[in-house]
Design a protein around this motif. Sequence first.
Motif, PDB file in Angstrom:
ATOM      1  N   MET A  41       8.054  -8.188 -19.150  1.00 42.12           N
ATOM      2  CA  MET A  41       7.076  -7.112 -19.111  1.00 42.12           C
ATOM      3  C   MET A  41       7.300  -6.088 -18.006  1.00 42.12           C
ATOM      4  O   MET A  41       6.908  -4.939 -18.126  1.00 42.12           O
ATOM      5  CB  MET A  41       5.669  -7.699 -18.889  1.00 42.12           C
ATOM      6  CG  MET A  41       5.082  -8.427 -20.064  1.00 42.12           C
ATOM      7  SD  MET A  41       4.583  -7.312 -21.373  1.00 42.12           S
ATOM      8  CE  MET A  41       3.169  -6.499 -20.627  1.00 42.12           C
ATOM      9  N   CYS A  42       7.868  -6.533 -16.877  1.00 46.64           N
ATOM     10  CA  CYS A  42       7.711  -5.728 -15.669  1.00 46.64           C
ATOM     11  C   CYS A  42       8.972  -4.962 -15.283  1.00 46.64           C
ATOM     12  O   CYS A  42      10.071  -5.509 -15.302  1.00 46.64           O
ATOM     13  CB  CYS A  42       7.292  -6.622 -14.508  1.00 46.64           C
ATOM     14  SG  CYS A  42       5.742  -7.441 -14.850  1.00 46.64           S
ATOM     15  N   HIS A  43       8.792  -3.718 -14.893  1.00 46.17           N
ATOM     16  CA  HIS A  43       9.891  -2.923 -14.347  1.00 46.17           C
ATOM     17  C   HIS A  43      10.154  -3.345 -12.914  1.00 46.17           C
ATOM     18  O   HIS A  43      11.280  -3.381 -12.450  1.00 46.17           O
ATOM     19  CB  HIS A  43       9.535  -1.434 -14.362  1.00 46.17           C
ATOM     20  CG  HIS A  43       9.181  -0.916 -15.719  1.00 46.17           C
ATOM     21  ND1 HIS A  43       7.904  -0.900 -16.200  1.00 46.17           N
ATOM     22  CD2 HIS A  43       9.965  -0.406 -16.701  1.00 46.17           C
ATOM     23  CE1 HIS A  43       7.907  -0.385 -17.430  1.00 46.17           C
ATOM     24  NE2 HIS A  43       9.141  -0.077 -17.750  1.00 46.17           N
ATOM     25  N   THR A  44       9.061  -3.633 -12.215  1.00 46.09           N
ATOM     26  CA  THR A  44       9.157  -3.984 -10.806  1.00 46.09           C
ATOM     27  C   THR A  44       8.490  -5.333 -10.604  1.00 46.09           C
ATOM     28  O   THR A  44       7.474  -5.618 -11.240  1.00 46.09           O
ATOM     29  CB  THR A  44       8.429  -2.927  -9.959  1.00 46.09           C
ATOM     30  OG1 THR A  44       8.982  -1.653 -10.264  1.00 46.09           O
ATOM     31  CG2 THR A  44       8.555  -3.205  -8.487  1.00 46.09           C
ATOM     32  N   THR A  45       9.065  -6.151  -9.746  1.00 44.64           N
ATOM     33  CA  THR A  45       8.489  -7.462  -9.495  1.00 44.64           C
ATOM     34  C   THR A  45       8.265  -7.632  -8.000  1.00 44.64           C
ATOM     35  O   THR A  45       9.117  -7.267  -7.198  1.00 44.64           O
ATOM     36  CB  THR A  45       9.435  -8.571 -10.006  1.00 44.64           C
ATOM     37  OG1 THR A  45       9.651  -8.380 -11.394  1.00 44.64           O
ATOM     38  CG2 THR A  45       8.843  -9.957  -9.777  1.00 44.64           C
ATOM     39  N   ALA A  46       7.101  -8.173  -7.646  1.00 47.96           N
ATOM     40  CA  ALA A  46       6.828  -8.499  -6.253  1.00 47.96           C
ATOM     41  C   ALA A  46       6.525  -9.984  -6.165  1.00 47.96           C
ATOM     42  O   ALA A  46       5.691 -10.495  -6.901  1.00 47.96           O
ATOM     43  CB  ALA A  46       5.638  -7.690  -5.743  1.00 47.96           C
TER      44      ALA A  46
END
Lengths: 389, 364
Positions: B242-247
């Motif tokens: 789902m994510c473009h960016t992950t934290a």
Amino acid sequence: MVDSPEQDRVESGDYSDREDADRDGFGPSTVQDDVILELKNLRTYFQTSYGTVKAVDGVSYHVKRGETLGVVGESGSGKSVTALSIMRLIPSPPGYIVGGEVILDGQNVLDLSDNEMAKIRGSKVGMILQDPMTALNPVFNIENQVGEAIRIHQNLKGQSLVDKIIHSLRQVRIPAAESRMKDFPHQLSGGMRQRVVGAISISCAPIVLIADEPTTALDVTIQAGYLRLLKEIQAETGVGIIFITHDFGIVAKMCDRVAVMYAGRIVETGDVRQIFNEPSHPYSEALLASVPKLEERTQRLYSIEGQPPPLFDLPPGCPFAPRCEYAQDVCRDVYPVRSEIDENHTASCWKLLDFDISKADPEELAAAQSVSVTAVAEEQLQEAEAVAD
Amino acid sequence: MTTIQEQIQQKEGIRPLDVNAEIILETRGLAKHFELAGGFLGFGNKPTLKAVDGIDVIVRAGETVGLVGESGCGKSTTAKLLLGLEKPTAGQIFFKGEDFTKMSRAAKRDYRKNVQAVFQDPWSSLNPRMRVKSIVAEPLQIVTKMTKGEIGTRVSEVLEEVGLNAYQANLYPHEFSGGQRQRIGVARALALNPEVMILDEPVSALDVSIRAQILNLLVDLQKEHNLAYLMIAHNLATVRYMCHTTAVMYLGGIKEIGDSEPIFSNPLHPYTQALISAALPSHPDIEREEIILPGEVPSPVDPPSGCTFNPRCPVKIGDVCEQWAPGLTEEETSHWVSCHLYGDAKERFDAGEAIPAAAVEDDA
């Protein structure tokens, strides 16, 4: 983390060079040849105001010593009711085991009296449930709860009982077992609580362990530790594990064989690699395509439209047909027969017979249909009700 | 007859991230400390629980940012802060460049309209006494000045968008399955045409066969409306999808953040590496060497000094980890990590340099 040859394999999907025994990273396979639990055509129905719910409708599977069988399916597919039927813990009424056999260690447990059954529960068959907080009693300490089963089944008292409790707690790697056993459930973390539940279920050296989604409530790293622990216990004791889950990741990591359930029946069964490499029932194929992968970015997930049918009103044909990408008329009218794809690998789908009824073995075809005809089952159900009244 | 594989290939997944897109939501040093009961007869120092301790996140239009971590890492508190349900102890939240804490009441109302939420459990997040149409209409009645007729039109519009039929608007939540309920939850969030949606474990309470339906719905809605998502999840594979960016969060802080691809293919922080190694494989032949972390997550009431991960870190490099809290540094393009393995902190520490100002804990 995956190294680069691993990455290549993931990308190409080619695992042919990896048919070694140590494939799950848990050491060599522990599977032995003797079957310790076998279900034959098990049927568990519930009488409700909506009609008869066929929660388990002709389920057959077996577990060998040291083997882990994964039972996969979504909620309401009958996987947990099957497990409860093995333990004979179906609340009755409204539930009745209306047919089939559960052969544990050469004995059909459905023939046993309630007293005889009580001796088997917790001693020959252990069970680990999903939520450790509800499985443990908050007002008794760990010693008491682990000791209960041992006291009842093995008649131990005093120091020998305490020794056995400590032994069980050590088996599930609880540090400082002597002092921790005085703790109450609320003093332990989620992972530790689930270990205590594990200690209870293996304390009497069962030959079969039923694990019903034991790690759903746990965090990722705690889950990994718990799964490793179950495998270690299996290697030590040769216990056969029935792992009920909806997570294909757990199946990939833990299981030797898989049974995929849908609407109360097994739709596909096979060795774990057969299921992953060549899913032959559209439901298994769809499920695998609907789960994102960690090793590579999945471009698009397959979404299975609709939802499972209500179990009191099953369509005459294949219950998956309304959601199936491949369904044809025959699928909606006639329940598919089981076809063998490979050794140990079977699936019930008309696609495998080119949607041609005439290719089906007439006897098998009749057997598959009788489940929905249910004249015999109906009779048994009425009998069971009469007894209950 | 199209096969399942063909079906998948015909459809597109998430749209690649546009780095020049407008920044919708931004946090700077966002922190939330809870004061606990304790001390002596109510006097003295009360212990503080540092649920979120200084996090910086940017969410652009059309971007999905995933917050991952284990229970207690502060991801849900972060969501509450962003929704305005908790007041931050320190730090700021910027919505399109405007500081939330300094906003007027009217602007705050506008903020709440633009930042909507989808919750984890569709069984408890929908009022069982309200019909679906009232559930979806409620935010419109509260926030907008739309007439009854306009509200009705908007309700059927969003219900259709999430894949529900018009006649279902008159039903009650208990008449729906889990997947459909979550669609209602999405419709309610969508009704006000928000710019950001906070997705708090949107699929973890759903059945496997239903999860992909909801994830794909969210992907499609994002492309349609150029929505910004902040997604909280513990399932790493879902985040990667789902994510473009992950934290990656641990004990209230971000340990690693950046584009999802490098984070999953080349995780830099030892905690991320352990988390990925512990995740379940997608095929029985995938073998990962599992990194086993000793002990359990320490209490956020009294977190370890220096790097909060140091007591469990398998590759701790020395006293520097216990004394200096590492900041986020950009190790690769768009890939930040907070760890002394990278950079020259160890050399500077061993040379006897004083604690850098950034790492000094402010106990004020």
